[in-house]
Design a protein around this motif. Structure first.
Motif, PDB file in Angstrom:
ATOM      1  N   GLN A 114      44.494  35.353  44.283  1.00 58.66           N
ATOM      2  CA  GLN A 114      44.491  36.608  43.540  1.00 58.66           C
ATOM      3  C   GLN A 114      45.017  36.356  42.137  1.00 58.66           C
ATOM      4  O   GLN A 114      46.181  36.002  41.950  1.00 58.66           O
ATOM      5  CB  GLN A 114      45.347  37.669  44.242  1.00 58.66           C
ATOM      6  N   GLN A 151      43.877  41.389  39.460  1.00 57.10           N
ATOM      7  CA  GLN A 151      42.524  41.284  40.026  1.00 57.10           C
ATOM      8  C   GLN A 151      42.539  41.502  41.537  1.00 57.10           C
ATOM      9  O   GLN A 151      43.595  41.630  42.151  1.00 57.10           O
ATOM     10  CB  GLN A 151      41.946  39.899  39.723  1.00 57.10           C
ATOM     11  N   SER A 152      41.336  41.519  42.094  1.00 56.51           N
ATOM     12  CA  SER A 152      41.203  41.657  43.534  1.00 56.51           C
ATOM     13  C   SER A 152      41.404  40.311  44.220  1.00 56.51           C
ATOM     14  O   SER A 152      41.720  39.310  43.580  1.00 56.51           O
ATOM     15  CB  SER A 152      39.826  42.240  43.860  1.00 56.51           C
ATOM     16  N   LEU A 153      41.230  40.302  45.521  1.00 53.57           N
ATOM     17  CA  LEU A 153      41.455  39.105  46.308  1.00 53.57           C
ATOM     18  C   LEU A 153      40.139  38.354  46.509  1.00 53.57           C
ATOM     19  O   LEU A 153      39.106  38.971  46.806  1.00 53.57           O
ATOM     20  CB  LEU A 153      42.038  39.461  47.672  1.00 53.57           C
ATOM     21  N   TYR A 161      43.593  33.244  50.579  1.00 51.98           N
ATOM     22  CA  TYR A 161      43.008  33.976  49.460  1.00 51.98           C
ATOM     23  C   TYR A 161      43.681  33.559  48.158  1.00 51.98           C
ATOM     24  O   TYR A 161      44.811  33.077  48.132  1.00 51.98           O
ATOM     25  CB  TYR A 161      43.219  35.493  49.629  1.00 51.98           C
TER      26      TYR A 161
END
Lengths: 113, 113
Positions: free
Chosen positions: B37, B41-43, B35
């Motif tokens: 990030q 912020q989100s993943l 991932y």
């Protein structure tokens, strides 16, 4: 296109209060709903999770409420403590076909002493 | 649960160079993921690392830019190639040993100058 919508973006709660974070989803094929807690500079840690055949799950001060018909789930943090100050992400997983997690945008929780 | 370690924990790199991030899990796992990030912020899922075959990339991520290896059930690498400042981010390794629970490493904080 975010598959999991999370609110609020941030919240401030007094020590001892209740923090509530809400998430909504559209994909009825999701079959696992975890919550992650992330402290600054750290990776997300699995906090608590629920399957859709259960309406509530409690682990210590953390409770997930799940409403399958409304396609909503929420995290309640009871007796909030300053150490709970972190960013919380809801997520949803569709095990088949690809085991992928879809994340909400995150909620920054600040607990004031 | 699975304990995941990543190396390096952080790095500062010059544009045009490449960085390989290593991910080690303390037990054999079925699925491994990478991932990204951005701060605050989100993943965002980059790819699923498949053992013994090519990784499966999400829309917007390509193998030439983010080559991934997974030689066995406990180890994976992500390379960020020909880096630009836009690649500055936190890169997270994640793993699932079961259908449901998914765990994250501490992340690699990359700054490209």
């Amino acid at each position: 296109q975010q598959q999991v919508k999370q609110s609020p973006q941030s919240l401030i709660v007094q020590k001892g209060g209740i923090s509530i974070i809400n998430c909504a989803y559209e994909n009825t094929a999701f079959d696992y709903f975890p919550w992650y807690q992330q402290f600054p500079g750290k990776g997300p840690a699995l906090l608590i999770a629920i399957r859709p055949d259960v309406s509530e799950k409690k682990e210590g001060r953390f409770t997930i409420s799940f409403n399958k018909s409304a396609k909503q789930f929420s995290l309640h943090i009871m007796d909030s403590q300053p150490g709970d100050s972190a960013t919380y992400f809801c997520a949803a997983k569709q095990v088949l076909p690809d085991y992928k997690l879809s994340f909400g945008a995150g909620t920054t929780v600040t607990v004031r002493a | 649960s699975a304990v995941i370690s990543q190396k390096p924990s952080r790095d500062i790199c010059q544009r045009g160079t490449s960085l390989t991030i290593q991910c080690q899990v303390d037990s054999q796992v079925t699925m491994m993921f990478w991932y990204r990030q951005q701060p605050g912020q989100s993943l965002t899922l980059i790819a699923t690392a498949n053992q013994g075959s090519e990784a499966t990339y999400e829309s917007g991520f390509v193998i030439d830019k983010f080559p991934i290896s997974r030689p066995n059930l406990t180890f994976s690498t992500l390379t960020v190639s020909n880096m630009s400042p836009e690649d500055s981010s936190i890169y997270l390794c994640s793993a699932s040993g079961t259908k449901y629970e998914q765990y994250f490493g501490p992340g690699t904080r990359l700054t490209v100058t």
